[in-house]
Scaffold this active site. Structure first.
Site: not given
Ligand code: GUN
Length: 285
Positions: A53, A97, A120
């Site tokens: 990422k 994460q 997200d």
């Protein structure tokens, strides 16, 4: 007959090229898009995802900040970091994460992220907006799958779609997105009776369970589009999906490989969401 391959690397390269141009233009106008990534614990797969990422950001001209915490981190210190990033006008996206270590309340952590920076799309407010058909940020993996289906002009209206897996990250938002395109959506899971009965009806089959090669060719309707979201490791260390590619490709019409299918698109859509967030901030939205 062998299926056509839906190449996530190729589509990613095209989309990321466009993102890089938009990021450069926004930066030139005085807003440098920036993503903050928080990694807690020692999950080796998570470390790889976060590295990818951050590297994806760098290549697209998006600034990134990475905060790593050990397995013994306290939830309140991570929450304090999120509060700081929420308040920082130079940060446009915040990503924690998953999975978090067991002693964390993951839901509370995700809810602490400002919905306007939740790239997200996991905050309850953003899931609600998606369910109402008015999304602010679409979760990256299902968003990437939609882009792949659209790039190949796979018909969605009235299509029989079967999703295997009901996670908050993939299965549930995937179902909402396909419903909003007027597909007929069935969501199967570990308790579903006679899984193959469902999968064999699917014009589009999305596998997102995390079990290596569990979808075999005999479970697929001839000519179907097969989307493999799984990223698993076999005993000999090789990556494989939830679909048994060798038998599936003889039956399917279009199929995503692992690696090189959905995986790269997930990061591409994270970059898309971050850039969009920065563009909204620059526009004062
Ligand atoms: N873990 C597995 N997939 C994801 C994802 O899309 N976002 C985050 N934050 N964690 C994940």
């Amino acid at each position: 007959m062998s299926a056509r391959i839906l190449d996530g690397n190729a589509l990613s390269a095209t989309v990321r090229g466009q993102l890089a141009e938009r990021a450069a233009a926004l930066t030139a106008r005085g807003t440098a898009p920036c993503l903050a990534v928080i990694l807690v614990g020692e999950d080796p797969a998570s470390a790889v995802y976060v590295r990818n990422k951050v590297a994806g950001c760098e290549k697209a001209g998006i600034r990134s900040l990475k905060f790593t915490y050990g397995l013994d981190a306290r939830q309140d210190e991570v929450m304090a970091r999120i509060a700081e990033l929420n308040a920082d006008p130079l940060v446009h996206g915040i990503l924690v994460q998953l999975p978090l270590p067991k002693h964390f309340d993951a839901e509370a952590v995700l809810e602490a992220i400002l919905p306007d920076k939740d790239v997200d799309g996991f905050h309850a407010e953003n899931i609600g907006a998606l369910a109402q058909g008015n999304p602010r940020f679409i979760p990256c993996t299902p968003y990437g799958v939609m882009q792949m289906l659209k790039s190949e002009e796979v018909p969605l209206k009235g299509a029989e779609v079967v999703i295997v897996g009901r996670s908050n990250i993939v299965g549930k938002p995937m179902a909402l997105l396909l419903l909003s395109e007027s597909a007929t959506v069935t969501v199967c899971h570990s308790q579903s009776r006679d899984l193959a009965l469902h999968t064999r009806r699917a014009d589009i089959l999305v596998a997102a369970v995390g079990r290596p090669k569990m979808i075999t060719g005999d479970m697929i309707k001839p000519g179907a589009t097969v989307i493999d979201v799984g990223i698993n490791r076999t005993a000999d260390g090789k990556l494989c999906g939830d679909v048994d590619f060798e038998t599936a490709k003889e039956v399917a019409g279009l199929i995503t490989p692992v690696p090189g299918g959905v995986g790269p698109m997930t990061i591409t859509m994270l970059l898309t969401n971050t850039l969009e967030s920065a563009e909204r901030a620059a526009a004062g939205a």
